[in-house]
Design a protein around this motif. Structure first.
Motif, short mmCIF file in Angstrom:
data_model
loop_
_atom_site.label_atom_id
_atom_site.label_comp_id
_atom_site.label_asym_id
_atom_site.label_seq_id
_atom_site.Cartn_x
_atom_site.Cartn_y
_atom_site.Cartn_z
N ILE A 377 16.75 -4.33 2.03
CA ILE A 377 17.62 -3.78 1.34
C ILE A 377 16.93 -3.26 0.22
N TYR A 378 17.42 -1.85 0.03
CA TYR A 378 16.71 -0.99 -1.06
C TYR A 378 17.11 -1.56 -2.72
N LEU A 379 16.03 -2.18 -3.12
CA LEU A 379 16.11 -3.13 -4.42
C LEU A 379 15.10 -2.36 -5.42
N PHE A 380 15.43 -2.29 -6.66
CA PHE A 380 14.43 -1.98 -7.61
C PHE A 380 13.52 -0.87 -7.19
N GLU A 381 14.12 0.23 -6.66
CA GLU A 381 13.57 1.38 -6.05
C GLU A 381 12.23 1.13 -4.90
N TRP A 382 12.58 0.06 -4.37
CA TRP A 382 11.38 -0.39 -3.41
C TRP A 382 12.22 -0.12 -1.89
N ASP A 383 11.58 0.58 -1.23
CA ASP A 383 12.02 0.81 0.08
C ASP A 383 10.62 -0.05 0.84
N TYR A 384 11.03 -0.45 2.43
CA TYR A 384 9.81 -1.26 3.01
C TYR A 384 8.65 -0.41 3.21
N ASN A 385 8.59 0.64 3.35
CA ASN A 385 7.49 1.43 3.74
C ASN A 385 6.51 1.42 2.22
N SER A 386 7.28 1.61 1.05
CA SER A 386 6.48 1.80 0.04
C SER A 386 6.00 0.33 -0.40
N ILE A 387 6.68 -0.66 -0.27
CA ILE A 387 6.01 -2.13 -0.66
C ILE A 387 5.21 -2.52 0.07
N GLU A 388 5.11 -2.03 1.76
CA GLU A 388 4.00 -2.32 2.40
C GLU A 388 2.87 -1.67 2.03
N TYR A 389 2.81 -0.36 1.56
CA TYR A 389 1.64 0.46 1.17
C TYR A 389 1.24 -0.15 -0.20
N ALA A 390 2.10 -0.80 -0.86
CA ALA A 390 1.42 -1.33 -2.18
C ALA A 390 0.86 -2.67 -2.13
N VAL A 391 1.24 -3.40 -0.85
CA VAL A 391 0.69 -4.75 -0.66
C VAL A 391 -0.83 -4.25 -0.05
N GLY A 392 -0.74 -3.32 0.98
CA GLY A 392 -2.15 -2.81 1.54
C GLY A 392 -3.15 -2.73 0.28
N THR A 393 -2.59 -2.10 -0.52
CA THR A 393 -3.32 -1.49 -1.51
C THR A 393 -4.29 -2.50 -2.36
N ILE A 394 -3.54 -3.74 -2.24
CA ILE A 394 -4.36 -4.99 -3.05
C ILE A 394 -5.59 -5.28 -2.24
N GLU A 395 -5.29 -5.16 -0.93
CA GLU A 395 -6.73 -5.31 -0.18
C GLU A 395 -7.80 -4.31 -0.25
N LEU A 396 -7.49 -2.98 -0.57
CA LEU A 396 -8.47 -2.20 -0.82
C LEU A 396 -8.97 -2.44 -2.22
N LEU A 397 -8.13 -2.95 -3.35
CA LEU A 397 -8.76 -3.13 -4.59
C LEU A 397 -9.69 -4.31 -4.42
N ILE A 398 -9.47 -5.48 -3.82
CA ILE A 398 -10.39 -6.47 -3.69
C ILE A 398 -11.64 -5.83 -2.86
N GLU A 399 -11.43 -5.09 -2.01
CA GLU A 399 -12.70 -4.52 -1.39
C GLU A 399 -13.56 -3.70 -2.37
#
Length: 617
Positions: A377-399
């Protein structure tokens, strides 16, 4: 002997604080100007707090219960003072001219200052006294006490006062004077200088400062049928505080919050919801009396407002409470909220240097049930693809934090406008400043131009890119440090905690520019919030304090702060060598500002002292 002869004679014992009103009548102005010039030229140990006012008619101030107290402008600049004194020989007033928020604050501060006696000897002492005054909330407590004293002795005064303070325009006299008792209560409030009457026969708050304190410390109470209208954000807050258990009010509030969220007006959201969501009992009552979906939406809005503009509770703490409450729901909307909040926890854990737990929760996110993923469900301007990208970004930040160059993962500029992509990319670039400084800087400048030029990018992203570019340009002496501070000030209202994360690095920049006064005054900015520092912030605050100690030739104090920084970074292999290198430098060399460099991944030399550029984020 004459006035000035007596003043010279008693120079050693004159230690007072004066308030001089700028724009005095012609018959008094020249007399006071001569006194000010005399004190400045003879370097007397006296402070002048100079404020300006439009006008104040003392004859009408307390005539027949009517106050005509006009507004006071606190906008005196250094140029005004130079013109006033006809001299360039002025104390450094940087960061002082905007110190006071109101004339009332000046009055209470002077009362506090008089109790310190000889403790205030110079401008630094003066600033420290002011920050102590703010930290101890003396003004707030004095005003709260003033209200409580009246309410204790006069029955029903609180309810009538509450209606006046919670109404955006005040209460007209025709709505109050329906009994002798009401008239008596009004007179009590007038005599106590808690309210005043305007020219349109409305009873209004005594001062905006009083109103802010009242709203945050006293609940709304109704008085004998007086009705309060609700139209603005201010009115929405009052209505929600009063009738939040009404489902219609909750819906109306949610509609308003959605607009505010889209505009990134986080302080307004925080302002509307704080009374209910900071009080667990009130929150519990709300949860049991409105639709569960509405409750969790309201809670989530508050969490976002708190993480950006809150000054008491950490973002992680509130997100964690919401996450735990929403875990077991079977309703699609609440399940979506739960996974959006899971991402916010993942991000908070990364920023707190808890990489292990952050990666564990990333694994939980990737194991999201298909029915939630496929029915997102589209909430707080998050669609699924965008939030999946944001989560993957955290892995890059840790690396990146572990020393791996991840700049090859930076998205194409055509992808930037998608939700969170530009901001997440900004963080990847900052994390790689010590892995590949030249390439990271090139990307930052390129994306900065794109972000600033197009309307689709949100304000926070624009402000963060702009701050970093100004900072890097200041290091290269392309811009003045004042431009860096101005760029950071844009974050202060709606993104307070991003503003705070830059305080230590700006303070260090000021010290490297040989402005110790600016360094110290900016460092004290953080005490204006009660929100605890994250571990990373604390480590970089220790780095700042170590540098200040070195500047003051206190090697022992510097080593203690560097060891504290090392203890915080004990599990961060890319940070420790820099701190250890600085400890060795302090033990071996005499400190010199010319030997300080920002660490951008270069070889570490024994005769250099390094500031980690990753303090920027």
């Amino acid at each position: 002997m004459g006035l000035f002869g007596h003043l010279r004679r008693y120079k050693k014992i004159v230690k007072k604080t004066y308030i001089i009103y700028y724009k005095l009548g012609n018959e008094f102005q020249e007399f006071f100007l001569q006194i000010i010039r005399f004190f400045v030229q003879n370097q007397y140990p006296i402070f002048f707090i100079i404020v300006s006012l439009d006008k104040i008619n003392l004859k009408n101030l307390r005539l027949n219960k009517v106050q005509n107290l006009y507004s006071l402008r606190l906008d005196i600049t250094k140029e005004d003072i130079k013109q006033l004194l006809d001299s360039d020989n002025i104390l450094n007033v940087n960061n002082v001219s905007g110190l006071f928020g109101s004339f009332i604050e000046v009055i209470y501060f002077l009362k506090y200052l008089s109790q310190l006696e000889d403790a205030v000897r110079d401008m630094n002492d003066f600033k420290l006294a002011y920050h102590s005054f703010k930290r101890c909330e003396i003004l707030k407590n004095e005003i709260i006490s003033k209200f409580k004293k009246i309410f204790f002795f006069h029955n029903e005064a609180e309810a009538l006062c509450s209606c006046i303070y919670y109404s955006s325009s005040g209460i007209h006299m025709d709505h109050i004077f329906h009994s002798k008792k009401s008239e008596n209560i009004i007179n009590v409030l007038l005599d106590a200088e808690l309210i005043k009457k305007d020219d349109n026969d409305y009873y209004v708050v005594w001062h905006d400062y009083y109103k802010e304190i009242y709203i945050n410390n006293f609940p709304l109470k109704l008085y004998k049928g007086i009705e309060i209208s609700f139209m603005s954000t201010y009115d929405i807050k009052n209505q929600f505080d009063l009738k939040c258990i009404d489902s219609k009010i909750s819906k109306k509030t949610l509609e308003h919050l959605k607009k505010l969220y889209s505009l990134q007006k986080f302080y307004s959201i925080y302002y509307i919801l704080e009374n209910v969501f900071f009080n667990k009992e009130a929150r519990h009552q709300l949860k049991n009396r409105i639709r569960s979906e509405d409750y969790y939406l309201l809670f989530a809005y508050f969490c976002y407002a708190n993480t950006n503009a809150g000054s008491i509770c950490t973002g992680y703490d509130m997100f964690q409470e919401l996450y735990m409450e929403s875990c077991n729901s079977s309703k699609p909307m609440i399940q979506t909220i739960n996974y959006i909040i899971l991402f916010e926890l993942i991000n908070s854990l990364f920023e707190s240097d808890d990489y292990k737990t952050s990666l564990e929760k990333i694994h939980v996110f990737y194991n999201m049930p298909l029915n939630i993923k496929n029915n997102w469900i589209y909430l707080f301007e998050w669609d699924y693809n965008s939030i999946e990208y944001a989560v993957g970004t955290i892995e890059l930040l840790i690396e990146s934090e572990n020393g791996i160059d991840c700049l090859d993962k930076v998205p194409n500029e055509t992808e930037l406008a998608k939700k969170d992509v530009a901001f997440s990319t900004y963080r990847i670039l900052l994390c790689n400043l010590t892995n590949n400084f030249a390439m990271a800087k090139t990307y930052l400048k390129k994306f900065h131009q794109i972000v600033m030029a197009k309307k689709e990018f949100d304000l926070k992203t624009k402000y963060m890119y702009d701050f970093t570019i100004k900072f890097l340009d200041c290091i290269d002496n392309v811009v003045d440090i004042s431009e860096v501070i101005q760029a950071n000030d844009k974050l202060k209202n709606e993104f307070l905690n991003d503003y705070n994360r830059h305080i230590s690095v700006i303070s260090i920049l000021a010290l490297l520019k040989k402005d110790i006064c600016l360094c110290e005054s900016y460092r004290l900015e953080y005490i204006k919030t009660n929100r605890p520092m994250k571990k990373r912030q604390k480590a970089f605050q220790d780095a700042l304090l170590a540098l200040i100690s070195l500047y003051r030739q206190d090697k022992e104090g510097a080593i203690k702060k560097l060891q504290a920084e090392m203890n915080i970074f004990k599990n961060k292999k890319t940070y420790l060598p820099i701190v250890q290198k600085n400890i060795n430098y302090v033990k071996k060399y005499d400190f010199c500002l010319q030997n300080v460099e920002f660490y951008i991944g270069q070889k570490l030399y024994s005769n250099k002292y390094y500031i980690d550029i990753r303090m920027l984020y």
